[in-house]
Design an enzyme around this catalytic site. Structure first.
Site, mmCIF file in Angstrom:
data_model
loop_
_atom_site.group_PDB
_atom_site.id
_atom_site.type_symbol
_atom_site.label_atom_id
_atom_site.label_comp_id
_atom_site.label_asym_id
_atom_site.label_seq_id
_atom_site.Cartn_x
_atom_site.Cartn_y
_atom_site.Cartn_z
ATOM 1 C CG ASP A 97 18.763 17.212 -98.928
ATOM 2 O OD1 ASP A 97 19.678 18.044 -98.876
ATOM 3 O OD2 ASP A 97 17.566 17.510 -98.751
ATOM 4 C CG HIS A 98 20.293 20.076 -101.841
ATOM 5 N ND1 HIS A 98 19.383 19.760 -100.865
ATOM 6 C CD2 HIS A 98 19.647 20.909 -102.697
ATOM 7 C CE1 HIS A 98 18.240 20.388 -101.122
ATOM 8 N NE2 HIS A 98 18.375 21.084 -102.219
ATOM 9 C CG ASP A 118 14.997 23.414 -100.316
ATOM 10 O OD1 ASP A 118 16.099 23.068 -100.780
ATOM 11 O OD2 ASP A 118 13.923 23.286 -100.945
ATOM 12 N NE ARG A 172 12.319 25.770 -108.112
ATOM 13 C CZ ARG A 172 12.633 26.172 -106.917
ATOM 14 N NH1 ARG A 172 13.845 25.956 -106.459
ATOM 15 N NH2 ARG A 172 11.751 26.768 -106.177
ATOM 16 C CB SER A 213 16.854 28.249 -105.221
ATOM 17 O OG SER A 213 17.649 28.219 -104.081
ATOM 18 N NE ARG A 243 20.205 27.909 -105.536
ATOM 19 C CZ ARG A 243 20.046 27.320 -106.729
ATOM 20 N NH1 ARG A 243 20.760 27.694 -107.763
ATOM 21 N NH2 ARG A 243 19.217 26.318 -106.887
#
Ligand code: MIC
Ligand code: SF4
Length: 758
Positions: free
Chosen positions: A98-99, A163, A451, A646, A648
């Site tokens: 999706d990203h 995520d 965000r 995030s 990440r």
């Protein structure tokens, strides 16, 4: 390990089967009734009999039911999993593409461009899923959190996802927690997942929403009350008659954006609305199973009767008096009623004209959201109002897209000139190849996302992003101005008349049922052991990982400070997304963005600091590379809520790869702190936050007594100043005794590797 396109009913039944006994154990343990979060957590403890459960203190081992990965974080997760030497994931796992889809032209062209441009990464993810028994959702399927809500989430379940918006599934009563890839690898390799028993914040909702107010306004308000760090270490549990008046997807929106207050997760109880959603999405059997244990899928009655006795903090919100809100720019907790934005924008010099409106994302793209927003679009057209600026619509999933297309709702937006983008993150993650405005031009946009950090949407620091409900996005976009209150102001239509926009109730669920759209799921084969997973040594996007070295047993002596970050230093500042998403599977290449967005506390420059080897000023990623090549280890100094945003883990792996040994901050966001620990970097907090000020640009940092690193024991840090003097300060850490082993081994993965490889 059956990994299908939805959670198998027997998995859910087995979770429900232990509820009676586990909930009873939990009540006996605490000697009182339980909140919903406590019930779900107790039911997922690795060892329910022998665990300390002290809020904000105890670390506990959990057994989540599922793992979900999205393509931007999945690459690093899988690269780590591959080094563990196992044949199969030990817990049902899915990967969602999706990203990596850029928003530029429209859904079709953009999807094709992504499939072509990201072929290497998609092929890797598809083959790695097939090889190790995971489900693969192809590009175009939708955003991970919508797909999880539609297919995998279930009341009383527990999942983790790589995520930060994984808590979206809390809308269905699941404890769903966002983590870094290394945490996911623990679970995928069959180890328990270790986390800190959370504090509990209760949000008591009464009344009912009306007019322009939407579920999004609940979380915009909560963000204002709790701020971006107020939820740290806590689960936010929503309850009360107002909670029961919200749709399941509305609850999902609220839980989703709980990530913005730093909460571990947020959740709602199972109720009729959740049952209706489960049935509408083809999960009658799940709804029936949940009905049979419904008393365990909500807090005990005593909790609602006396919330103060069960939660560390209780927030009261009356939905009947809640006005539509809008938050931003640059931080999601800067809230005010929509009616007040105009004055505030004027006072701050924020551009009053709206340059674009964006609807959708994982936060707000349910059928209900779209029907309400499309209703406003229809009303505007009927009243002769047109849209003068770009309006972009991102459906959250293929199922939502196909359904809203069938029901004529996409056509309502298109009649206003809207562009429908691919079912993907797109402009929400800096993947907006914006053509209408240039970098450097101050402008304001309104989005229904969650965000709004600088550069987050179009990559421009000069774009001011405001987050609000889809209803308010449409209204402000039609008005073309921030100083417009749809409930009270009028617009001039094409015939020169003053007209007022109306908002309808929307439709909770499609009357004709959902249209699943294209089949985009790939189940893994029975036996994937023959499938080759290729990582080309010459690839610029994927790189096999070399384990980080174990701790050498020495203290850290006289290390330079690469960055002393001032103010907000989110994961977007540490490891930017947008154009850098293409390197998420290549640690060395992505390290080219390291701390690019950090504001240097010495002078305020962004992304530039002092290279102590020759006294030159250079971009942080360059200095980090030079230190790495010269074998110089270094530290980072952070301000409040370091690593906000995030999940990440690149924001921790890149520093580690380039030689960071410790990050000393005023405070940390939960996921970033854990990610640092997992990768073998020491996250320390100043015992006295004022000591942050004591660190000069050329100072050296020593961290002492590491042999004795122990839970709840402060760590001594010595700052050696340029003039030869030194200051000794105290710092704290949150390592448990198990987590200290990660530091010793060099990373949590090294420890797993030792155990799986024997
Ligand atoms: C985000 O919203 O910031 C992201 C992009 O979805 C991230 C994950 C990532 O950085 O890949 C998140 O929220 O965790
Ligand atoms: Fe994607 Fe944006 Fe949701 Fe993150 S917040 S998962 S980038 S849509």
């Amino acid at each position: 390990m059956p990994v299908a396109a939805s959670t198998p009913i027997d998995l859910i039944q087995s979770v429900y089967a232990t509820l009676d006994e586990r909930v009873a154990t939990g009540r006996a343990h605490f000697g009182r009734a339980l909140t919903l979060a406590e019930k779900v957590l107790v039911n997922h403890l690795d060892d329910p009999a022998n665990t300390d459960l002290e809020r904000g203190e105890s670390y506990v081992d959990m057994r989540p039911d599922r793992v979900a990965l999205q393509d931007a974080t999945a690459q690093m997760t899988w690269l780590q999993f591959m080094t563990a030497g196992l044949d199969e994931v030990q817990v049902p796992t899915t990967t969602h593409c999706d990203h990596l889809i850029q928003a530029r032209d429209d859904a079709k062209l953009d999807l094709q461009a992504a499939v072509d441009g990201n072929a290497e990464v998609y092929d890797f993810l598809e083959s790695v899923c097939a090889r190790y028994g995971a489900g693969f959702w192809k590009p175009g399927s939708g955003i991970i959190h919508q797909v999880v809500l539609e297919q995998y989430a279930f009341p009383g379940g527990m999942m983790i996802g790589t995520d930060s918006h994984t808590p979206n599934a809390g809308g269905l009563g699941m404890v769903a927690i966002g983590v870094g890839g290394a945490d996911a690898v623990d679970i995928m390799t069959g180890f328990p997942w270790n986390f800190r028993w959370p504090r509990l914040i209760g949000v008591h909702l009464t009344g009912e929403l009306s007019g322009w107010a939407a579920p999004k306004d609940v979380i915009l308000k909560v963000a204002q009350i709790l701020t971006v760090k107020g939820g740290t270490g806590a689960i936010v549990e929503y309850f009360g008659s107002g909670a029961r008046s919200l749709s399941a997807t509305g609850k999902g929106t609220i839980c989703n954006m709980g990530a913005e207050i730093g909460a571990t997760t947020s959740l709602f109880a199972y109720d009729d609305a959740v049952g209706r959603y489960l049935k509408a999405t083809g999960r009658e059997a799940v709804a029936d199973a949940a009905d049979a244990v419904a008393h365990h899928l909500r807090a005990d009655d005593e909790v609602e009767a006396d919330p103060g006795a069960y939660f560390d903090q209780v927030i009261e919100i009356d939905l009947s008096t809640l006005s539509p809100h809008i938050n931003g720019p640059h931080t999601p907790d800067l809230a005010r009623p929509v009616a007040d934005l105009g004055d505030e924008a004027r006072a701050n010099g924020w551009p009053l004209e709206v340059s674009a409106g964006l609807i959708g994302s994982c936060t707000n793209s349910s059928y209900e959201d779209i029907t309400r927003a499309a209703g406003i679009a229809r009303d505007a057209i009927a009243k002769g109002i047109s849209c003068k600026v770009p309006l972009l619509v991102t459906p959250g999933s293929e199922q939502v897209r196909a359904t809203i297309e069938r029901d004529g709702l996409l056509a309502d937006f298109e009649a206003l000139g809207a562009t429908v983008l691919a079912n993907a993150c797109g402009p929400c993650i800096g993947q907006w190849d914006r053509q209408d405005v240039e970098d450097g031009v101050p402008n304001s946009i309104v989005t229904s996302y969650n965000r709004n950090f600088p550069k987050r949407n179009d990559g421009y620091a000069t774009t001011h992003a405001f987050v609000t409900s889809p209803e308010t996005v449409i209204a402000l976009t039609l008005a073309g101005r921030l100083d417009f209150d749809p409930a009270n102001d009028t617009l001039l239509n094409d015939a020169g008349e003053e007209v007022r926009l109306s908002v309808g109730a929307g439709e909770e669920l499609p009357a004709q049922g959902f249209d699943p759209g294209a089949d985009t799921f790939l189940a893994p084969p029975e036996d994937g052991s023959g499938i080759a997973v290729v990582v080309s040594p010459s690839s610029e996007r994927l790189q096999e990982l070399t384990p980080f070295p174990a701790w050498d047993g020495e203290d850290l002596a006289d290390l330079p400070v690469l960055v002393k970050a001032q103010g907000k230093c989110t994961t977007d500042h540490i490891s930017m997304a947008g154009p850098w998403l293409r390197y998420r599977g290549h640690l060395e290449n992505i390290s080219g963005n390291l701390y690019m967005g950090a504001v240097n506390a010495h002078g305020g420059e962004v992304g530039i600091g002092l290279d102590i080897t020759d006294g030159e000023r250079r971009p942080y990623p360059e200095i980090a590379k030079r230190y790495h090549e010269a074998g110089i280890a270094w530290v980072v100094i952070g301000d409040e809520n370091m690593g906000e945003g995030s999940s990440r883990e690149h924001a921790a792996m890149e520093p580690r790869f380039r030689g960071a040994r410790a990050v000393i901050a005023r405070s940390f966001a939960r996921i970033h702190e854990t990610n640092l620990k997992k990768q073998g970097v020491l996250p320390l907090t100043f015992a006295d936050p004022a000591d942050y000020e004591a660190i000069g640009e050329r100072d050296r940092i020593s961290v002492n007594g590491l042999v004795d690193l122990a839970p709840d024991t402060p760590v001594e840090v010595v700052i050696s100043h340029e003039d030869g003097s030194s200051t000794t300060i105290g710092t704290n850490h949150t390592f448990s005794s198990d987590q200290i082993l990660w530091f010793h081994a060099g990373s949590s993965l090294n420890l797993i590797r030792e155990q799986t490889r024997g």
